[in-house]
Design a protein around this motif. Structure first.
Motif, PDB file in Angstrom:
ATOM      1  N   MET A  50      -5.397  -9.347  16.963  1.00 57.39           N
ATOM      2  CA  MET A  50      -6.696  -9.440  15.701  1.00 57.39           C
ATOM      3  C   MET A  50      -5.486  -7.959  14.570  1.00 57.39           C
ATOM      4  O   MET A  50      -5.349  -7.461  15.558  1.00 57.39           O
ATOM      5  CB  MET A  50      -7.677  -9.381  15.648  1.00 57.39           C
ATOM      6  N   ARG A  51      -5.649  -8.496  13.580  1.00 56.97           N
ATOM      7  CA  ARG A  51      -4.937  -7.681  12.520  1.00 56.97           C
ATOM      8  C   ARG A  51      -5.532  -6.491  12.639  1.00 56.97           C
ATOM      9  O   ARG A  51      -6.482  -6.209  12.372  1.00 56.97           O
ATOM     10  CB  ARG A  51      -5.472  -8.062  10.827  1.00 56.97           C
ATOM     11  N   VAL A  52      -4.544  -5.770  11.876  1.00 63.04           N
ATOM     12  CA  VAL A  52      -5.777  -3.938  11.760  1.00 63.04           C
ATOM     13  C   VAL A  52      -5.465  -3.558  10.322  1.00 63.04           C
ATOM     14  O   VAL A  52      -4.480  -4.213   9.463  1.00 63.04           O
ATOM     15  CB  VAL A  52      -4.019  -3.737  12.301  1.00 63.04           C
ATOM     16  N   LEU A  53      -6.438  -3.370   9.662  1.00 59.32           N
ATOM     17  CA  LEU A  53      -6.751  -3.769   8.596  1.00 59.32           C
ATOM     18  C   LEU A  53      -6.416  -2.118   8.038  1.00 59.32           C
ATOM     19  O   LEU A  53      -6.072  -1.256   8.265  1.00 59.32           O
ATOM     20  CB  LEU A  53      -8.093  -3.097   8.575  1.00 59.32           C
ATOM     21  N   LYS A  54      -5.854  -1.743   6.755  1.00 58.59           N
ATOM     22  CA  LYS A  54      -5.582  -0.863   6.054  1.00 58.59           C
ATOM     23  C   LYS A  54      -6.127  -0.595   4.636  1.00 58.59           C
ATOM     24  O   LYS A  54      -5.413  -1.659   3.724  1.00 58.59           O
ATOM     25  CB  LYS A  54      -4.125  -0.451   6.356  1.00 58.59           C
ATOM     26  N   GLY A  55      -6.749   0.411   4.048  1.00 57.98           N
ATOM     27  CA  GLY A  55      -6.861   0.866   2.775  1.00 57.98           C
ATOM     28  C   GLY A  55      -7.670   1.574   2.538  1.00 57.98           C
ATOM     29  O   GLY A  55      -7.541   2.906   3.492  1.00 57.98           O
ATOM     30  N   ARG A  56      -8.151   2.132   1.318  1.00 58.17           N
ATOM     31  CA  ARG A  56      -8.903   3.428   1.044  1.00 58.17           C
ATOM     32  C   ARG A  56     -10.550   2.951   0.619  1.00 58.17           C
ATOM     33  O   ARG A  56     -10.943   2.073   0.175  1.00 58.17           O
ATOM     34  CB  ARG A  56      -8.561   3.301  -0.819  1.00 58.17           C
ATOM     35  N   VAL A  57     -10.981   4.315   1.084  1.00 55.31           N
ATOM     36  CA  VAL A  57     -12.425   4.641   1.084  1.00 55.31           C
ATOM     37  C   VAL A  57     -12.841   4.369  -0.255  1.00 55.31           C
ATOM     38  O   VAL A  57     -12.956   5.363  -0.844  1.00 55.31           O
ATOM     39  CB  VAL A  57     -12.961   5.560   1.603  1.00 55.31           C
ATOM     40  N   GLY A  90      -7.160  -4.943   0.035  1.00 49.13           N
ATOM     41  CA  GLY A  90      -7.908  -4.589   1.413  1.00 49.13           C
ATOM     42  C   GLY A  90      -8.361  -2.770   1.721  1.00 49.13           C
ATOM     43  O   GLY A  90      -8.298  -2.615   2.935  1.00 49.13           O
ATOM     44  N   ASP A  91      -9.043  -2.828   0.825  1.00 45.83           N
ATOM     45  CA  ASP A  91      -9.720  -1.640   0.036  1.00 45.83           C
ATOM     46  C   ASP A  91     -11.176  -1.819   1.147  1.00 45.83           C
ATOM     47  O   ASP A  91     -11.539  -2.741   1.713  1.00 45.83           O
ATOM     48  CB  ASP A  91     -10.163  -1.384  -1.144  1.00 45.83           C
ATOM     49  N   ILE A  92     -11.698  -0.606   1.491  1.00 47.37           N
ATOM     50  CA  ILE A  92     -12.730  -0.672   2.856  1.00 47.37           C
ATOM     51  C   ILE A  92     -13.740   0.079   2.386  1.00 47.37           C
ATOM     52  O   ILE A  92     -14.178   0.747   1.330  1.00 47.37           O
ATOM     53  CB  ILE A  92     -11.810   0.292   4.196  1.00 47.37           C
ATOM     54  N   GLN A 145      -7.688   7.551   3.055  1.00 47.99           N
ATOM     55  CA  GLN A 145      -6.970   6.190   3.674  1.00 47.99           C
ATOM     56  C   GLN A 145      -7.328   6.489   5.490  1.00 47.99           C
ATOM     57  O   GLN A 145      -7.161   7.105   6.128  1.00 47.99           O
ATOM     58  CB  GLN A 145      -5.381   6.634   3.638  1.00 47.99           C
ATOM     59  N   VAL A 146      -8.039   4.702   5.498  1.00 52.29           N
ATOM     60  CA  VAL A 146      -8.300   4.234   7.004  1.00 52.29           C
ATOM     61  C   VAL A 146      -7.530   3.302   7.348  1.00 52.29           C
ATOM     62  O   VAL A 146      -7.011   2.017   6.827  1.00 52.29           O
ATOM     63  CB  VAL A 146      -9.687   3.954   6.706  1.00 52.29           C
ATOM     64  N   GLU A 147      -7.605   3.333   8.728  1.00 51.39           N
ATOM     65  CA  GLU A 147      -6.928   2.316   9.479  1.00 51.39           C
ATOM     66  C   GLU A 147      -8.094   1.286  10.281  1.00 51.39           C
ATOM     67  O   GLU A 147      -8.353   2.567  10.833  1.00 51.39           O
ATOM     68  CB  GLU A 147      -5.510   2.962  10.366  1.00 51.39           C
ATOM     69  N   VAL A 148      -7.644   0.620  10.661  1.00 49.47           N
ATOM     70  CA  VAL A 148      -8.671  -0.116  11.444  1.00 49.47           C
ATOM     71  C   VAL A 148      -8.469  -0.955  12.056  1.00 49.47           C
ATOM     72  O   VAL A 148      -7.942  -2.000  11.808  1.00 49.47           O
ATOM     73  CB  VAL A 148     -10.293  -1.104  11.005  1.00 49.47           C
TER      74      VAL A 148
END
Ligand code: SF4
Lengths: 423, 183
Positions: free
Chosen positions: B1-8, B53-55, B118-121
């Motif tokens: 599955m994808r790794v997501l990346k975005g601003r909180v 992409g933000d979270i 910035q977070v990676e999920v």
């Protein structure tokens, strides 16, 4: 160890001897409901399943009630999608303007939801049917689509939280006050993922209309369902209405209950929930005197005949305060007709209230009484979130029909006793 | 599955569905129109500020209130890649899984993460990683049955497959659930 009503209903619907909280099950659905906001999304999803015909055209109810009579072209389109689908599929329980009512008042009234049922609705207040001893729970549109295709749905069996009410209800204190008080105690997520069960001597004396009010707001504490054990009052109500056979189910004496609360209501004041949460419940005296611009009496919470009778008793021979708009919305056509025959609509009209055909309307800030910036309303509805009845800077106080009617006369939030003697 | 990346983007407790998508916009079910009003009554500039992409990070009981699937649809269509919260309201939780909006329940991450970080999920592992501090959190795991719905891309695909299988006589949904209950 025995089981609670919820567990027993779910076990039966899953074809199992017993089920336990936390267990994932697939249950057969007795009735599935959608409205003019949620059905179009569900219909779209249903088409994607590749299933041609709905699982049972007598076990789906599609009710256009939120933006009807349609307030604009877009909402008319949404209802058209529903109507076309209902005709194409031969869905029996589609109700057009003039026959329809607010869904959670209409379905019980028509005997479409019954004790012992598992009912899902793409509407969060589907928990209302708990008042009949049914496991009613709100789901999303995609869940409704899955049920329309297969007649079944997955559930996680919830633990039960039992709320027991003791004592005698003071004058002007009713179902709405009990549930507001309870939500105030539990908080908006106090019953998250759980089934509430309302019990005790106070509940067993309540009429069905008051019980519907209570179960209706179980979701406001985050609950999945809000059940009341079926008794003679339930069976009297269902008699002559039921459209199918049903089996009432009661809980076992030795059922495991996750939490239990006991409350004495002997000294309970009528309640109001301050903006912006149904859990901000306070005795009416704490908000008394707050000026109001609009009062709404109606909705799936308090638009039933007992609610209108209570409001009419206070409004008889009086006028709505000159600065206030009072909007009264009987929840179904049958309730409207009953109110007409009893002379209640005349009382409202003479008091200078506006009386509307059944609709959700202002309850969700849809139409028929939207608030302007900074305005204050008292409403017998169930939610007072930011922007719920209009402008994000308007404010809604939730109350029962007695406080709402009294406030309309006084022009400010008021205890019904402030009006003096009831004429 | 994808790794997501975005601003909180941070929100508080009990964010209700009227704040996520106000009912006044529900006279349509068009995802694009709904997305244009995403989070409007919680933060009326949200849609302008948020980038794809933000979270969204929130406190307890995210998505309480109405059952409107329009809420997760608006968030998904607005380009938000996932929602991390201390806890979710029940119907929102179902809806998000059913429509394929990734959600993660992690009280620790919800308490730690601040607006602008910035977070990676990693959805597969349920791992949340804040890039500057290097802090890592693991979200509450989904039951296998729900993971299966998600891996199929939502409930409708799941039903579609099931109906097709039933026609060809493959084991039913029920027996699948039974076999997974033990976990
Ligand atoms: S009356 Fe209000 S709460 Fe009830 S179904 Fe209609 S919009 Fe929802």
């Amino acid at each position: 160890m025995g089981h609670t009503i919820s567990e027993k209903i779910l076990a039966k619907a899953a074809g199992k001897k017993e089920v336990f909280p936390g267990e994932l099950i697939i249950a057969k659905i007795d009735m599935a409901l959608g409205n003019d906001i949620t059905s179009p999304v569900a219909i779209n999803e249903f088409r994607k399943t590749g299933v041609e015909n709905v699982f049972d055209k007598e076990r789906i109810a599609l009710i256009p009630d939120h933006f009807t009579p349609n307030k604009d072209m877009q909402s008319a389109e949404q209802v058209r999608i529903m109507r076309d689908f209902a005709h194409e599929q031969g869905i029996v329980h589609y109700y057009e303007i003039g026959r329809m009512g607010v869904e959670h008042a209409l379905l019980p009234e028509l005997g479409l939801v019954l004790p012992g049922d598992v009912v899902i609705g793409a509407d969060s207040h589907t928990c209302t049917y708990g008042a009949l001893g049914a496991f009613g729970t709100g789901v999303g549109s995609t869940d409704l689509a899955a049920v329309m295709a297969t007649g079944e749905l997955w559930f996680k069996v919830p633990p039960t939280i039992r709320l027991i009410f003791h004592g005698n209800l003071p004058p002007w204190v009713g179902g709405k006050d009990l549930i507001l008080f309870a939500i105030g105690q539990l908080g908006v997520d106090g019953a998250r993922y759980a089934a509430l069960e309302f019990a005790g001597p106070v509940i067993s004396k309540l009429n069905m209309d008051a019980r519907f009010t209570i179960s209706n707001m179980a979701i406001e504490a985050g609950a999945k369902a809000g059940l009341i054990s079926p008794d003679n009052i339930t069976l009297d109500y269902v008699k002559g209405r039921a459209k199918r056979n049903f089996t009432p189910i009661t809980g076992d004496e030795d059922a495991y209950v996750f939490q239990e609360y006991n409350w004495d209501v002997e000294n309970l004041e009528p309640q109001v929930a301050l903006p912006f949460s149904p859990a901000n419940a306070q005795p009416v005296s704490s908000a008394a005197g707050t000026p109001v611009d609009q009062v709404v009496i109606g909705s799936c919470t308090n638009g039933r005949i007992e609610d209108l009778r209570q409001a009419a008793a206070l409004l008889k021979g009086r006028k709505v305060h000159p600065r206030v708009r009072l909007i009264v919305i009987p929840a179904t056509q049958a309730i409207y007709l009953q109110a007409l025959r009893e002379g209640l609509l005349e009382i409202f009209t003479e008091a200078e209230a506006a009386v509307s055909t059944p609709t959700c309307g202002p309850c969700l800030g849809g139409h028929m009484g939207i608030l302007a910036e900074g305005e204050v309303a008292v409403a017998t509805t169930n939610r007072n979130f930011v922007g719920r009845m209009g402008h994000p800077k308007s404010r809604v106080y939730l109350a029962g029909p007695a406080v709402a009617a009294a406030s309309a006369v006084v022009g400010a939030i008021a205890h019904p006793e402030e009006l003096g003697e009831v004429k | 599955m994808r790794v997501l990346k975005g601003r909180v983007w941070s929100f508080g407790d009990d964010i209700d569905t009227d704040a996520i998508i106000p009912a006044r916009y529900l006279n349509t079910s068009d995802p694009k129109e709904l997305a244009a009003h995403c989070m409007e009554d919680a933060d009326c500039t949200f849609v302008e500020k948020a980038a794809p992409g933000d979270i969204i990070v929130a406190g307890k009981n995210f998505g309480c209130g109405s059952s409107r699937e329009h809420a997760p649809i608006a968030i998904k269509e607005a380009g938000i890649s996932c929602v991390i919260a201390e806890s979710f309201a029940r119907i929102f939780y179902r809806n998000a899984i059913n429509i394929g909006l990734p959600i993660l329940e992690s009280p620790e991450a919800a308490a730690f993460l601040k607006e602008g970080q910035q977070v990676e999920v990693d959805l597969e592992k349920g791992e949340i990683h804040e890039i500057i501090s290097g802090r890592r959190f693991t979200a509450v795991a989904f039951p296998p049955f729900m993971r299966e719905i998600m891996s199929k891309g939502g409930l409708i695909n799941y039903v579609k497959e099931k109906v097709a299988n039933q026609k060809s006589g493959v084991r039913s949904q029920e027996s699948e659930v039974r076999s997974q209950e033990s976990e």
